[in-house]
Design a protein around this motif. Structure first.
Motif, short mmCIF file in Angstrom:
data_model
loop_
_atom_site.label_atom_id
_atom_site.label_comp_id
_atom_site.label_asym_id
_atom_site.label_seq_id
_atom_site.Cartn_x
_atom_site.Cartn_y
_atom_site.Cartn_z
N CYS A 280 32.59 37.54 37.97
CA CYS A 280 33.99 37.77 38.33
C CYS A 280 34.53 38.97 37.59
O CYS A 280 33.91 39.46 36.63
N GLU A 345 36.03 37.07 43.79
CA GLU A 345 36.59 38.36 44.23
C GLU A 345 35.44 39.23 44.77
O GLU A 345 35.21 40.35 44.33
N THR A 372 36.53 35.06 48.15
CA THR A 372 37.40 36.22 48.34
C THR A 372 38.57 35.83 49.22
O THR A 372 38.43 35.04 50.16
N THR A 595 44.92 40.30 41.38
CA THR A 595 44.02 39.22 41.80
C THR A 595 43.73 38.29 40.64
O THR A 595 43.73 38.69 39.47
N GLN A 619 48.13 39.66 48.00
CA GLN A 619 47.38 39.07 46.88
C GLN A 619 48.19 39.13 45.60
O GLN A 619 48.18 38.19 44.80
#
Length: 694
Positions: A280, A345, A372, A595, A619
């Protein structure tokens, strides 16, 4: 070949002929025969006859007629009619089924069916009137010396193409995921032509399991999970469990804030068969560690990041690492033998040629899961990169994917392609949105407001002069230089819209009174602080964030700033302070803070400047508007009237689908505009009124 009464035309062409044909008809018949002979030269024999009524074809000539003559004649407008006693009813269809290697017994399709040893093949199935030929009939067909054969008491014409397929029954062997792709779409490319596929019994069960994986009765929630899963999360867990049990990968593409992390923790507990690697962004390491300790307190968690990294003695639990560390330590991670590898992500590896994406592909595991909220930011090739990592080979090579799927779908020329593609990726991509019925009914309201602001006199002068000077240079530049100049123009105009000091890069500027954005931000912050609220302030520019930081310091407003250079531990501390209510104003650069972060303490979100892709803005907003939020959320977008910002805002509001396919490419897409189109986009337009008369 039917030549009507051509003989009568040539033998009774006088004025007393009973048939009524004259010399003109004879001439037309001769011309027609010559044209037909040009298409299929065998017909030249007609022209050599005094009475061209019939010719006898030998075997080679009949094969020639069947092989290409019929098609060539039809292109010239000449139809070929067959006697009713001769049927052309043999058909060939591609059949897809499992192939058992010599010396191996066939195993049931269940756990690990899509392992390396499984093998499938396409074979031609020959049928008469839709009924497959038996082995004896196939043997007679393949050994026939003439293109006519008596089958089941009927004479049939054997098309040479069908005869060749019968002699070479096997089209090709394929890997399991390639077989599955054909089974899902019902179509396979053979010799660059699409062929319908009959799916054998061995794949039907798998296809049905995949089709119902996300809707069937949910699996039991693991006893060790300390969380109540919502219905849609239980269905997500069931879907992931089904695919990973089959040895397939998956992409969970739920909206931000719908609980992808807890769903993956539940999957780890459900499988219980080895360690899970989570890759990540650095900003999410703390969130993953906190969520695992919260929802699965008995599970070991190891950070593989920073100095003193160690993978010794690893038998289970979670290993958390960043994309950068994974890239450097891919070989060591591969030696662990992970049960699951999770790419959080996953849009970070949308470029399959990048060293990060290639390193991720080299880390082995029993199954892979991509997480995602934006599976497609720019084009379908990015989706290919994510799904090809999760389930390699499903969509073919990148070039084949562009040719077969992406190009026709993006061009919109073949609606069937889009449907077939949805059938293909549907079982591997689960997408739920907050707005879907029943997904997150407990979420409070979200109000979005575009605040239309004017430019100060200083901004107007900067904006117009910068457009004038830049367009003169752009119109004179060659293509390569032009692209860079356009990008510089777009960036500069957005900086001017933010604040003159941002564009001018002033070291110790006076900030107040030079930008309506700053004035409105002061109003919003005043309201938020008076109501004991909290606010997230996003800008895509770190330099602008620094100016806002300086302004808030002068005003004595408690705040903190997170950007790409903020260390991981400090990010986690910032999140904790904000969530605890210690700091009410959180400044964030869009890329670093857009994010992964859980910032539900905020009930206001401010976008100081507009990003080209609305999904990126969404987001960022979802840092506050996510499960766990109990207060209504107000989203403020600051837009300067008459400028490029307003032009972009109009496009996004009018057609978000356009943003998904075109504007998501950002400033790079706008470099392709013509000079006239670019000028129309960036020139300052008059507005009805402005507070300072600008």
């Amino acid at each position: 070949l039917h030549v009507c009464d051509a003989g009568a035309l040539f033998t009774e062409s006088g004025p007393d002929a009973g048939h009524g044909f004259g010399d003109r008809a004879r001439t037309h018949a001769s011309v027609a025969l010559r044209a037909a002979a040009d298409a299929w030269p065998v017909l030249e024999r007609f022209l050599e006859l005094r009475v061209p009524d019939q010719v006898t074809l030998d075997t080679d000539e009949l094969v020639s007629l069947l092989d290409h003559g019929v098609a060539d004649l039809e292109q010239r407008g000449v139809s070929v009619l067959w006697p009713r006693t001769l049927g052309r009813d043999l058909t060939a269809t591609a059949v897809l089924d499992r192939r058992t290697a010599p010396g191996r017994r066939e195993e049931p399709l269940n756990t690990g069916v899509f392992g390396a040893e499984a093998l499938f093949s396409f074979d031609w199935q020959i049928a008469l009137h839709g009924e497959p030929l038996d082995e004896d009939e196939m043997a007679r067909l393949t050994s026939a010396a003439v293109p006519m054969l008596k089958l089941r008491d009927n004479w049939v014409i054997v098309d040479p193409r069908i005869a060749r397929k019968a002699k070479k029954r096997l089209v090709r062997t394929v890997k399991p995921v390639q077989a599955l792709a054909a089974a899902l779409t019902g179509v396979v490319e053979i010799d660059d032509l699409p062929e319908q596929v009959i799916v054998g019994a061995s794949l039907l069960e798998v296809r049905e399991r995949l089709a119902g994986a996300a809707t069937r009765e949910p699996v039991a929630v693991p006893p060790a999970l300390r969380a109540e899963l919502r219905d849609y999360q239980r269905h997500g867990l069931t879907w992931l469990a089904e695919l990973t049990t089959l040895g397939l990968g998956a992409c969970l593409a739920d909206d931000m804030g719908l609980g992808k992390t807890v769903t993956l923790i539940a999957l780890h507990l459900h499988r219980g068969s080895g360690p899970t690697l989570v890759v990540c962004p650095a900003s999410l390491l703390g969130n993953w560690e906190a969520e695992i300790r919260r929802f699965a307190p008995g599970v070991a968690v190891r950070r593989h990041h920073g100095a003193g990294r160690d993978l010794e003695g690893l038998t289970g639990g979670f290993v958390l690492t960043t994309y950068g560390t994974m890239r450097n330590d891919a070989a060591a991670l591969d030696r662990v033998g992970f049960d699951l590898v999770v790419a959080d992500e996953a849009q970070h590896v949308k470029n399959p040629r990048s060293s990060t994406a290639q390193a991720l592909r080299s880390v082995g595991s029993r199954a892979r899961v991509a997480l995602t909220g934006t599976p497609v930011e720019n084009n379908l090739t990015e989706l290919w990169a994510i799904l090809d990592w999760a389930t390699p080979g499903l969509l073919g090579s990148r070039n084949a994917f562009r040719k077969v799927w992406a190009a026709p779908i993006e061009a919109g020329v073949d609606p069937d392609k889009a449907r077939q593609f949805a059938d293909l990726i549907g079982p591997f991509l689960l997408r739920r949105r907050k707005s879907d019925p029943g997904i997150a009914p407990e979420l409070p309201a979200k109000t979005e407001t575009d605040h239309l602001l004017g430019l100060t006199r200083e901004q107007v002068v900067l904006y117009e002069s910068f457009v004038r000077d830049s367009m003169e240079r752009i119109e004179r530049a060659d293509e390569d230089v032009r692209r860079g100049l356009v990008l510089k123009l777009l960036t500069g105009l957005k900086q001017i819209c933010n604040h003159p000091a941002h564009f001018l890069k002033q070291a110790n500027p006076r900030l107040a009174g030079r930008s309506e954005k700053l004035d409105l931000l002061d109003e919003v912050l005043g309201t938020v602080l008076s109501e004991d609220g909290a606010v997230l302030v996003f800008t895509q520019y770190v330099a602008m964030a620094r100016l806002l930081e300086r302004h808030l310091e002068t005003a004595g407003v408690p705040h903190q700033l997170l950007h790409g250079g903020t260390p991981v531990r400090e990010r986690e501390a910032m999140v904790a302070r904000f969530q605890a209510g210690e700091v009410p104003v959180f400044l964030l650069s869009l890329k670093a803070g857009g994010t992964g972060l859980n910032l539900t303490r905020a009930d206001h979100v401010v976008h100081v400047d507009r990003w080209w892709n609305p999904a990126v803005e969404d987001q960022a907003t979802d840092r506050a508007y996510r499960i766990g939020q109990t207060k209504p959320v107000q989203v403020h977008r600051l837009v300067t009237q008459g400028t490029i910002e307003e032009r972009i805002a109009e496009l996004l509001a009018r057609k978000r689908a356009l943003a998904d396919s075109v504007l998501a490419r950002g400033e790079t897409a706008l470099t392709e505009l013509s000079d006239a189109e670019l000028r129309d986009l960036v020139e300052l337009r008059p507005v009805e009124s402005s507070p300072d008369g600008a």
